[in-house]
Write a protein that holds these residues in place. Structure first.
Motif, PDB file in Angstrom:
ATOM      1  N   HIS A 163       0.599  -1.019   0.028  1.00  0.00           N
ATOM      2  CA  HIS A 163       0.038  -0.014  -0.160  1.00  0.00           C
ATOM      3  C   HIS A 163       0.981   1.004   0.271  1.00  0.00           C
ATOM      4  CE1 HIS A 163      -3.723   2.146   0.435  1.00  0.00           C
ATOM      5  NE2 HIS A 163      -3.225   2.617   1.556  1.00  0.00           N
ATOM      6  N   HIS A 164       0.914   1.869  -0.908  1.00  0.00           N
ATOM      7  CA  HIS A 164       1.786   3.194  -1.259  1.00  0.00           C
ATOM      8  C   HIS A 164       1.283   4.622  -0.996  1.00  0.00           C
ATOM      9  CE1 HIS A 164       3.600  -0.462  -3.170  1.00  0.00           C
ATOM     10  NE2 HIS A 164       4.271  -0.664  -2.586  1.00  0.00           N
ATOM     11  N   PRO A 165       2.048   5.273  -0.411  1.00  0.00           N
ATOM     12  CA  PRO A 165       1.522   6.513  -0.423  1.00  0.00           C
ATOM     13  C   PRO A 165       2.051   7.609  -1.455  1.00  0.00           C
ATOM     14  CG  PRO A 165       2.966   6.155   1.000  1.00  0.00           C
ATOM     15  CD  PRO A 165       3.172   5.422   0.480  1.00  0.00           C
ATOM     16  N   THR A 166       1.594   8.954  -1.477  1.00  0.00           N
ATOM     17  CA  THR A 166       2.223  10.214  -2.315  1.00  0.00           C
ATOM     18  C   THR A 166       2.845  10.986  -1.298  1.00  0.00           C
ATOM     19  OG1 THR A 166       0.756   9.775  -4.269  1.00  0.00           O
ATOM     20  CG2 THR A 166       2.045  11.859  -3.852  1.00  0.00           C
ATOM     21  N   MET A 167       3.789  11.016  -1.624  1.00  0.00           N
ATOM     22  CA  MET A 167       5.242  11.603  -0.653  1.00  0.00           C
ATOM     23  C   MET A 167       5.622  12.847  -1.661  1.00  0.00           C
ATOM     24  SD  MET A 167       6.767   8.515   1.765  1.00  0.00           S
ATOM     25  CE  MET A 167       7.268   7.809   0.684  1.00  0.00           C
ATOM     26  N   THR A 168       5.800  14.256  -0.966  1.00  0.00           N
ATOM     27  CA  THR A 168       7.286  14.461  -1.391  1.00  0.00           C
ATOM     28  C   THR A 168       7.970  15.453  -0.841  1.00  0.00           C
ATOM     29  OG1 THR A 168       4.606  15.658  -3.000  1.00  0.00           O
ATOM     30  CG2 THR A 168       6.739  17.018  -2.356  1.00  0.00           C
ATOM     31  N   VAL A 169       8.958  15.028  -0.965  1.00  0.00           N
ATOM     32  CA  VAL A 169      10.581  15.536   0.039  1.00  0.00           C
ATOM     33  C   VAL A 169      11.070  16.897  -0.170  1.00  0.00           C
ATOM     34  CG1 VAL A 169      12.625  14.739   1.037  1.00  0.00           C
ATOM     35  CG2 VAL A 169      11.255  12.320  -0.257  1.00  0.00           C
ATOM     36  N   ARG A 170      11.189  17.880   0.846  1.00  0.00           N
ATOM     37  CA  ARG A 170      11.802  18.955   0.843  1.00  0.00           C
ATOM     38  C   ARG A 170      13.104  18.886   1.786  1.00  0.00           C
ATOM     39  NH1 ARG A 170       6.446  20.325   0.622  1.00  0.00           N
ATOM     40  NH2 ARG A 170       5.288  21.097  -1.155  1.00  0.00           N
ATOM     41  N   ILE A 171      13.460  20.351   1.565  1.00  0.00           N
ATOM     42  CA  ILE A 171      14.873  20.709   2.825  1.00  0.00           C
ATOM     43  C   ILE A 171      14.511  19.416   4.106  1.00  0.00           C
ATOM     44  CG2 ILE A 171      14.389  22.480   2.630  1.00  0.00           C
ATOM     45  CD1 ILE A 171      17.443  20.995   2.353  1.00  0.00           C
ATOM     46  N   GLY A 172      13.293  20.434   4.426  1.00  0.00           N
ATOM     47  CA  GLY A 172      13.742  19.743   6.070  1.00  0.00           C
ATOM     48  C   GLY A 172      11.478  19.594   5.837  1.00  0.00           C
ATOM     49  N   SER A 173      11.271  19.013   5.494  1.00  0.00           N
ATOM     50  CA  SER A 173       9.823  18.494   4.938  1.00  0.00           C
ATOM     51  C   SER A 173       9.010  17.567   4.526  1.00  0.00           C
ATOM     52  CB  SER A 173       9.216  19.671   5.077  1.00  0.00           C
ATOM     53  OG  SER A 173       8.473  20.520   3.823  1.00  0.00           O
ATOM     54  N   VAL A 174       8.067  16.502   5.167  1.00  0.00           N
ATOM     55  CA  VAL A 174       7.550  15.371   4.194  1.00  0.00           C
ATOM     56  C   VAL A 174       6.323  15.638   3.969  1.00  0.00           C
ATOM     57  CG1 VAL A 174       7.788  13.317   3.615  1.00  0.00           C
ATOM     58  CG2 VAL A 174       9.577  14.412   4.366  1.00  0.00           C
ATOM     59  N   ASP A 175       5.460  15.839   2.561  1.00  0.00           N
ATOM     60  CA  ASP A 175       4.005  16.174   2.505  1.00  0.00           C
ATOM     61  C   ASP A 175       3.857  14.515   2.183  1.00  0.00           C
ATOM     62  OD1 ASP A 175       3.940  18.338   3.255  1.00  0.00           O
ATOM     63  OD2 ASP A 175       4.129  18.889   1.148  1.00  0.00           O
ATOM     64  N   ILE A 176       2.611  13.750   3.014  1.00  0.00           N
ATOM     65  CA  ILE A 176       2.396  12.780   2.757  1.00  0.00           C
ATOM     66  C   ILE A 176       0.847  11.438   2.142  1.00  0.00           C
ATOM     67  CG2 ILE A 176       2.484  11.901   4.885  1.00  0.00           C
ATOM     68  CD1 ILE A 176       3.438   9.249   4.753  1.00  0.00           C
ATOM     69  N   HIS A 177       0.541  11.525   1.606  1.00  0.00           N
ATOM     70  CA  HIS A 177      -0.351  11.599   1.611  1.00  0.00           C
ATOM     71  C   HIS A 177      -1.367   9.986   0.701  1.00  0.00           C
ATOM     72  CE1 HIS A 177      -4.016  11.504  -2.114  1.00  0.00           C
ATOM     73  NE2 HIS A 177      -4.642  11.889  -0.747  1.00  0.00           N
ATOM     74  N   TRP A 178      -2.415   9.771   2.555  1.00  0.00           N
ATOM     75  CA  TRP A 178      -2.733   8.150   1.758  1.00  0.00           C
ATOM     76  C   TRP A 178      -4.183   8.216   1.883  1.00  0.00           C
ATOM     77  CZ3 TRP A 178       0.778   4.220   2.386  1.00  0.00           C
ATOM     78  CH2 TRP A 178       1.643   4.302   3.217  1.00  0.00           C
ATOM     79  N   THR A 179      -4.320   7.953   0.139  1.00  0.00           N
ATOM     80  CA  THR A 179      -5.384   7.372   0.260  1.00  0.00           C
ATOM     81  C   THR A 179      -5.765   5.526  -0.572  1.00  0.00           C
ATOM     82  OG1 THR A 179      -7.690   7.969  -1.544  1.00  0.00           O
ATOM     83  CG2 THR A 179      -5.846   8.446  -2.721  1.00  0.00           C
ATOM     84  N   THR A 180      -6.706   4.960  -0.977  1.00  0.00           N
ATOM     85  CA  THR A 180      -7.020   3.857  -1.280  1.00  0.00           C
ATOM     86  C   THR A 180      -7.244   3.944  -3.394  1.00  0.00           C
ATOM     87  OG1 THR A 180      -6.930   2.663   0.920  1.00  0.00           O
ATOM     88  CG2 THR A 180      -7.826   1.415  -1.248  1.00  0.00           C
ATOM     89  N   HIS A 181      -6.889   3.288  -3.882  1.00  0.00           N
ATOM     90  CA  HIS A 181      -7.893   3.669  -5.412  1.00  0.00           C
ATOM     91  C   HIS A 181      -8.370   2.351  -5.849  1.00  0.00           C
ATOM     92  CE1 HIS A 181      -4.348   6.905  -5.773  1.00  0.00           C
ATOM     93  NE2 HIS A 181      -3.571   6.087  -4.904  1.00  0.00           N
ATOM     94  N   GLN A 182      -8.271   1.128  -5.179  1.00  0.00           N
ATOM     95  CA  GLN A 182      -9.691   0.547  -6.006  1.00  0.00           C
ATOM     96  C   GLN A 182      -9.625  -0.727  -4.470  1.00  0.00           C
ATOM     97  OE1 GLN A 182     -10.003   0.248  -8.776  1.00  0.00           O
ATOM     98  NE2 GLN A 182     -11.643  -1.085  -8.474  1.00  0.00           N
ATOM     99  N   PRO A 183     -11.079  -0.968  -3.860  1.00  0.00           N
ATOM    100  CA  PRO A 183     -11.703   0.146  -4.451  1.00  0.00           C
ATOM    101  C   PRO A 183     -11.574   2.323  -3.888  1.00  0.00           C
ATOM    102  CG  PRO A 183     -12.325  -1.167  -2.891  1.00  0.00           C
ATOM    103  CD  PRO A 183     -11.357  -1.420  -2.994  1.00  0.00           C
TER     104      PRO A 183
END
Length: 216
Positions: A163-183
């Protein structure tokens, strides 16, 4: 001496003759009978007279502009900008807080909703995405190495859970997003991984938003 006295009138006579010649020449130029050529196709020049009396259109425009500013001043005085902005922000906050999470089909809602409600508490930092079908959060770290290490820990666990997230890495922070695509929607996997992210962030030394490293 007699020679000098007799010779002295000569310059005066010479000067008077020059002046007379100049006057004769000016008179000939001024009173010449030869007319100047006039083009037959020449059009008379149009002259515009400037009047200080305002026209009806100008008076109407001035009155309309004055009424507009008078009305705008009354509106601003009766509805201050700060209070309007505050009411708008309050309404947006209320609508966001009353948004219901969109669960995926087949999910046990009675078992999942209490866990979701605990994650969505303000002190936890998790919020619903724009479609209310996922969870999102930003973690802050004092160094870029800690931010990357946090991503590696989450990537390892997500590979094990498939189960994989969407992550955005910056110099001192990480944005993370969890959702299920199917269903499509929120499932127990999203909640499990969100809790795992909080545990991993504590191990990596996550800090508050103002203490994270910034790009200079």
């Amino acid at each position: 001496m007699d020679h000098i006295i007799r010779a002295s009138p000569r310059p005066r006579t010479f000067i008077s003759r020059l002046q007379q010649c100049h006057l004769d020449r000016s008179s000939r130029l001024r009173f010449s009978s030869a007319p100047f050529p006039v083009l037959s196709s020449a059009r008379p020049l149009r002259t515009t007279s400037l009047s200080r009396t305002p026209t009806a259109a100008a008076t109407t425009t001035t009155t309309t502009t004055t009424n507009f500013f008078y009305h705008a001043r009354n509106v601003l005085s009766s509805h201050p900008i700060n209070s309007t902005t505050r009411r708008l922000a309050s309404s947006m906050t209320d609508s966001a807080s009353t948004t219901e999470p969109q669960l995926a089909e087949g999910v046990d809602a009675e078992a999942l909703r209490p866990r979701l409600a605990a994650l969505l508490q303000p002190e936890q930092g998790w919020t619903l995405d724009a479609e209310a079908r996922g969870l999102q959060k930003t973690y802050y770290f004092k160094t870029y190495f800690k931010a990357v290490s946090f991503v590696n820990v989450i990537a390892s666990q997500s590979a094990a859970m498939k189960h994989h997230p969407t992550m955005t890495v910056r110099i001192g922070s990480v944005d993370i997003h969890w959702t299920t695509h199917q269903p499509r929607g929120l499932t127990a996997k999203d909640v499990d991984m969100a809790q795992h992210c909080d545990e991993a962030a504590d191990l990596m030394g996550a800090v508050e938003a103002g203490q994270g490293r910034k790009c200079h």
